[in-house]
Design a protein around this motif. Structure first.
Motif, PDB file in Angstrom:
ATOM      1  N   ALA A 173       0.831  -1.204   0.000  1.00  0.00           N
ATOM      2  CA  ALA A 173       0.000   0.000   0.000  1.00  0.00           C
ATOM      3  C   ALA A 173       0.869   1.260   0.000  1.00  0.00           C
ATOM      4  O   ALA A 173       0.556   2.249  -0.666  1.00  0.00           O
ATOM      5  CB  ALA A 173      -0.927  -0.001   1.213  1.00  0.00           C
ATOM      6  N   PHE A 174       1.963   1.223   0.750  1.00  0.00           N
ATOM      7  CA  PHE A 174       2.877   2.369   0.792  1.00  0.00           C
ATOM      8  C   PHE A 174       3.416   2.667  -0.604  1.00  0.00           C
ATOM      9  O   PHE A 174       3.369   3.811  -1.077  1.00  0.00           O
ATOM     10  CB  PHE A 174       4.022   2.062   1.759  1.00  0.00           C
ATOM     11  N   TYR A 175       3.940   1.644  -1.268  1.00  0.00           N
ATOM     12  CA  TYR A 175       4.551   1.856  -2.576  1.00  0.00           C
ATOM     13  C   TYR A 175       3.514   2.125  -3.656  1.00  0.00           C
ATOM     14  O   TYR A 175       3.808   2.808  -4.643  1.00  0.00           O
ATOM     15  CB  TYR A 175       5.425   0.655  -2.941  1.00  0.00           C
ATOM     16  N   LEU A 176       2.304   1.604  -3.495  1.00  0.00           N
ATOM     17  CA  LEU A 176       1.244   1.904  -4.449  1.00  0.00           C
ATOM     18  C   LEU A 176       0.915   3.396  -4.428  1.00  0.00           C
ATOM     19  O   LEU A 176       0.742   4.035  -5.479  1.00  0.00           O
ATOM     20  CB  LEU A 176      -0.008   1.081  -4.130  1.00  0.00           C
ATOM     21  N   ALA A 177       0.833   3.968  -3.219  1.00  0.00           N
ATOM     22  CA  ALA A 177       0.576   5.408  -3.102  1.00  0.00           C
ATOM     23  C   ALA A 177       1.722   6.211  -3.706  1.00  0.00           C
ATOM     24  O   ALA A 177       1.502   7.198  -4.424  1.00  0.00           O
ATOM     25  CB  ALA A 177       0.367   5.785  -1.640  1.00  0.00           C
ATOM     26  N   GLU A 178       2.958   5.799  -3.439  1.00  0.00           N
ATOM     27  CA  GLU A 178       4.111   6.512  -3.994  1.00  0.00           C
ATOM     28  C   GLU A 178       4.119   6.423  -5.514  1.00  0.00           C
ATOM     29  O   GLU A 178       4.356   7.423  -6.217  1.00  0.00           O
ATOM     30  CB  GLU A 178       5.409   5.939  -3.425  1.00  0.00           C
ATOM     31  N   LEU A 234       5.986  22.069  -1.635  1.00  0.00           N
ATOM     32  CA  LEU A 234       5.607  20.647  -1.622  1.00  0.00           C
ATOM     33  C   LEU A 234       6.488  19.845  -0.666  1.00  0.00           C
ATOM     34  O   LEU A 234       6.043  18.839  -0.106  1.00  0.00           O
ATOM     35  CB  LEU A 234       5.680  20.070  -3.031  1.00  0.00           C
ATOM     36  N   MET A 235       7.737  20.263  -0.477  1.00  0.00           N
ATOM     37  CA  MET A 235       8.602  19.568   0.482  1.00  0.00           C
ATOM     38  C   MET A 235       7.963  19.526   1.868  1.00  0.00           C
ATOM     39  O   MET A 235       8.073  18.538   2.592  1.00  0.00           O
ATOM     40  CB  MET A 235       9.955  20.281   0.590  1.00  0.00           C
ATOM     41  N   GLN A 236       7.306  20.603   2.246  1.00  0.00           N
ATOM     42  CA  GLN A 236       6.736  20.684   3.590  1.00  0.00           C
ATOM     43  C   GLN A 236       5.492  19.814   3.751  1.00  0.00           C
ATOM     44  O   GLN A 236       5.124  19.454   4.871  1.00  0.00           O
ATOM     45  CB  GLN A 236       6.392  22.148   3.902  1.00  0.00           C
ATOM     46  N   VAL A 237       4.847  19.475   2.651  1.00  0.00           N
ATOM     47  CA  VAL A 237       3.654  18.630   2.717  1.00  0.00           C
ATOM     48  C   VAL A 237       4.030  17.207   3.139  1.00  0.00           C
ATOM     49  O   VAL A 237       3.310  16.564   3.912  1.00  0.00           O
ATOM     50  CB  VAL A 237       2.924  18.636   1.366  1.00  0.00           C
ATOM     51  N   GLY A 238       5.175  16.722   2.647  1.00  0.00           N
ATOM     52  CA  GLY A 238       5.575  15.354   2.937  1.00  0.00           C
ATOM     53  C   GLY A 238       5.696  15.042   4.421  1.00  0.00           C
ATOM     54  O   GLY A 238       5.068  14.101   4.920  1.00  0.00           O
ATOM     55  N   PRO A 239       6.494  15.804   5.183  1.00  0.00           N
ATOM     56  CA  PRO A 239       6.595  15.535   6.619  1.00  0.00           C
ATOM     57  C   PRO A 239       5.260  15.669   7.349  1.00  0.00           C
ATOM     58  O   PRO A 239       5.012  14.941   8.319  1.00  0.00           O
ATOM     59  CB  PRO A 239       7.596  16.580   7.101  1.00  0.00           C
ATOM     60  N   ALA A 240       4.401  16.580   6.905  1.00  0.00           N
ATOM     61  CA  ALA A 240       3.091  16.733   7.552  1.00  0.00           C
ATOM     62  C   ALA A 240       2.255  15.466   7.372  1.00  0.00           C
ATOM     63  O   ALA A 240       1.645  14.964   8.332  1.00  0.00           O
ATOM     64  CB  ALA A 240       2.358  17.946   6.965  1.00  0.00           C
ATOM     65  N   PHE A 241       2.212  14.938   6.149  1.00  0.00           N
ATOM     66  CA  PHE A 241       1.509  13.674   5.906  1.00  0.00           C
ATOM     67  C   PHE A 241       2.095  12.556   6.776  1.00  0.00           C
ATOM     68  O   PHE A 241       1.364  11.761   7.374  1.00  0.00           O
ATOM     69  CB  PHE A 241       1.631  13.279   4.434  1.00  0.00           C
ATOM     70  N   GLY A 242       3.432  12.483   6.823  1.00  0.00           N
ATOM     71  CA  GLY A 242       4.085  11.416   7.574  1.00  0.00           C
ATOM     72  C   GLY A 242       3.784  11.469   9.056  1.00  0.00           C
ATOM     73  O   GLY A 242       3.555  10.429   9.696  1.00  0.00           O
ATOM     74  N   ALA A 243       3.782  12.677   9.634  1.00  0.00           N
ATOM     75  CA  ALA A 243       3.509  12.819  11.065  1.00  0.00           C
ATOM     76  C   ALA A 243       2.104  12.343  11.407  1.00  0.00           C
ATOM     77  O   ALA A 243       1.892  11.624  12.398  1.00  0.00           O
ATOM     78  CB  ALA A 243       3.702  14.270  11.489  1.00  0.00           C
ATOM     79  N   VAL A 244       1.126  12.722  10.593  1.00  0.00           N
ATOM     80  CA  VAL A 244      -0.250  12.265  10.834  1.00  0.00           C
ATOM     81  C   VAL A 244      -0.322  10.741  10.731  1.00  0.00           C
ATOM     82  O   VAL A 244      -0.977  10.073  11.553  1.00  0.00           O
ATOM     83  CB  VAL A 244      -1.213  12.928   9.834  1.00  0.00           C
ATOM     84  N   ALA A 245       0.367  10.181   9.739  1.00  0.00           N
ATOM     85  CA  ALA A 245       0.309   8.730   9.521  1.00  0.00           C
ATOM     86  C   ALA A 245       0.839   7.956  10.722  1.00  0.00           C
ATOM     87  O   ALA A 245       0.227   6.974  11.171  1.00  0.00           O
ATOM     88  CB  ALA A 245       1.096   8.367   8.263  1.00  0.00           C
ATOM     89  N   THR A 299       6.031  10.384   0.937  1.00  0.00           N
ATOM     90  CA  THR A 299       7.209  10.210   0.089  1.00  0.00           C
ATOM     91  C   THR A 299       6.971  10.763  -1.303  1.00  0.00           C
ATOM     92  O   THR A 299       7.853  11.391  -1.902  1.00  0.00           O
ATOM     93  CB  THR A 299       7.581   8.723   0.014  1.00  0.00           C
ATOM     94  N   ALA A 300       5.762  10.534  -1.835  1.00  0.00           N
ATOM     95  CA  ALA A 300       5.441  11.021  -3.177  1.00  0.00           C
ATOM     96  C   ALA A 300       5.478  12.532  -3.260  1.00  0.00           C
ATOM     97  O   ALA A 300       5.802  13.098  -4.311  1.00  0.00           O
ATOM     98  CB  ALA A 300       4.060  10.511  -3.592  1.00  0.00           C
TER      99      ALA A 300
END
Length: 444
Positions: free
Chosen positions: A52-57, A76-87, A111-112
């Motif tokens: 599922a992780f790689y499918l999203a990426e 867009l760089m800042q969006v990645g860590p925000a998504f990761g923290a919630v996850a 990651t994407a």
């Protein structure tokens, strides 16, 4: 290394550290999920969660990469860590497999969002300076591999000490990545700078139909599938309580996460040493020769691993010799990945105006391989345990060998500038300096 590049590389390391840490923590968490009130997790279910992780990426990276060209890479760089923290916060709060699948999708989206924008930023600040671009790309790869590896190694001791609370600590590390991108990376595009126009999708389609790209694809995907199979399913089987029918397999279960992390750390050191060794041999040997030898190294790992898995009651010197053979095979296998990347870079010489589009296939091949390796490994482990994973490894390595003969035949022609019909898109390559075909080593 100047400050903007240093910030991006440091942010890449912390971001990939969080990704690797989550991957390891999740494996240990799922293996002990019944102790936290959740269901028993099979290897197949683990494979689905990993996929599922790689499918999203895989699906989101092209779209978010184009979006970063329009709204700005730094944003867009800042969006990645925000998504990761919630996850990771949600992961630590639930034992529901469906919800956990959703967190894997969200972390894949993290990651994407991050990787294409980071690579776009690196390409922008290194424009017109090939030496700087080469060094920046090498440091990005090093930060990526080091972050993922150190994160995986750290996951064992952290899970032993903190349990599921390790996910909440990881949210703090994601926050560090966010702060690095927010305050350490400049907005090189500027608020009023023009953004990228709609990309030439028809042109990209013609690039994707280039025969050399698709000759390389099966080999690279299969090798990534092997690596994905080892870094997800093997860890799971080492710590999961074994079924009675696998009791004769020495590597099935019974290992503490900290012991797994120690072994993983040794394996990473061997792999990094192999990367350094083979990376210095590109001028001496052909790319396809290094890939072929690397695949043979993977076969040595599988054969020696089978001996270790059935070594109960054997003398320690014999078991030690088999372990050394595993390490030697891993050292040899490490050469296959940079050699494949070198071939993909050679392909870009045919499309000098589209280097980024072609190198973006790196992420596609990686994601497809990781998804395939996770799913294949899950089925194989459920049926035959560690032995099943070793058999799957040999099958995938055989697939990687299939296109090598044709690739070797065409290797000297990869990188010769060809007419790709780019004039149809108003992006003719005529009049541009034509890069010479990459210099090849001897036929060894």
């Amino acid at each position: 290394m100047d400050r903007p590049l240093l910030a991006v590389i440091l942010g890449t390391f912390t971001l990939r550290f969080s990704t690797g840490l989550t991957g390891g923590l999740l494996v240990y968490y799922l293996a002990k999920l019944p102790h936290h009130g959740g269901p028993q997790v099979s290897a197949t279910e683990l494979g689905i969660l990993t996929a599922a992780f790689y499918l999203a990426e895989l699906t989101l990276a092209p779209l978010l990469g184009m979006l970063s060209d329009r709204v700005g890479h730094r944003r867009l760089m800042q969006v990645g860590p925000a998504f990761g923290a919630v996850a990771v916060i949600v992961t630590g709060l639930t034992t529901n497999l469906v919800v956990l699948g959703g967190t894997r999708l969200l972390e894949g989206a993290s990651t994407a969002a991050s990787v294409p924008s980071i690579l776009g930023f690196i390409a922008a600040i290194s424009a017109g300076n090939e030496l700087r671009r080469g060094r920046a790309a090498a440091r990005f790869e090093g930060a990526t591999l080091a972050g993922l590896g150190v994160g995986l190694v750290a996951s064992g001791p952290l899970f032993e000490v903190l349990g599921r609370s390790g996910f909440f600590l990881n949210a703090g590390i994601y926050a560090v990545s966010f702060l690095i991108y927010r305050y350490g990376v400049p907005d090189i595009e500027g608020r009023n700078a023009p953004r990228a126009a709609h990309p030439g999708l028809r042109r990209y389609g013609r690039i994707l139909r280039a025969s050399h790209v698709w000759l390389l694809a099966p080999t690279w995907i299969a090798i990534n599938a092997v690596l994905g199979l080892w870094t997800s399913q093997t860890l799971f089987q080492l710590v999961k309580e074994p079924l009675p029918r696998f009791i004769e397999q020495r590597l099935m279960g019974g290992f503490a996460p900290v012991h797994v992390s120690l072994g993983l750390g040794v394996g990473l050191l061997v792999f990094f040493a192999g990367l350094g060794f083979w990376g210095e041999r590109f001028k001496r040997y052909r790319r396809t020769s290094i890939i072929f030898v690397g695949i043979l190294g993977g076969a040595i790992v599988a054969a020696a691993g089978f001996l270790v898995n059935h070594s109960a009651g054997w003398p320690w010197p014999v078991v030690g010799a088999a372990g050394l053979a595993v390490a030697a095979g891993l050292f040899i296998l490490a050469g296959a990945t940079p050699a494949a990347l070198g071939l993909l870079a050679d392909v870009t010489e045919s499309f000098p105006a589209d280097r980024g589009a072609i190198m973006g296939l790196y992420s596609v091949f990686l994601a497809v391989g990781q998804i395939g390796g996770s799913l294949i490994g899950g089925v194989a482990a459920d049926r035959q345990g560690i032995d099943g994973l070793l058999v799957a490894t040999v099958v995938l390595l055989a697939i990687a060998l299939l296109p090598l003969r044709r690739l070797r035949h065409d290797e000297d022609h990869i990188g010769v500038l060809i007419d790709d019909g780019s004039e149809d898109d108003g992006q003719a390559t005529s009049g541009q300096p034509t890069a010479p075909a990459p210099e090849r080593g001897p036929a060894g």
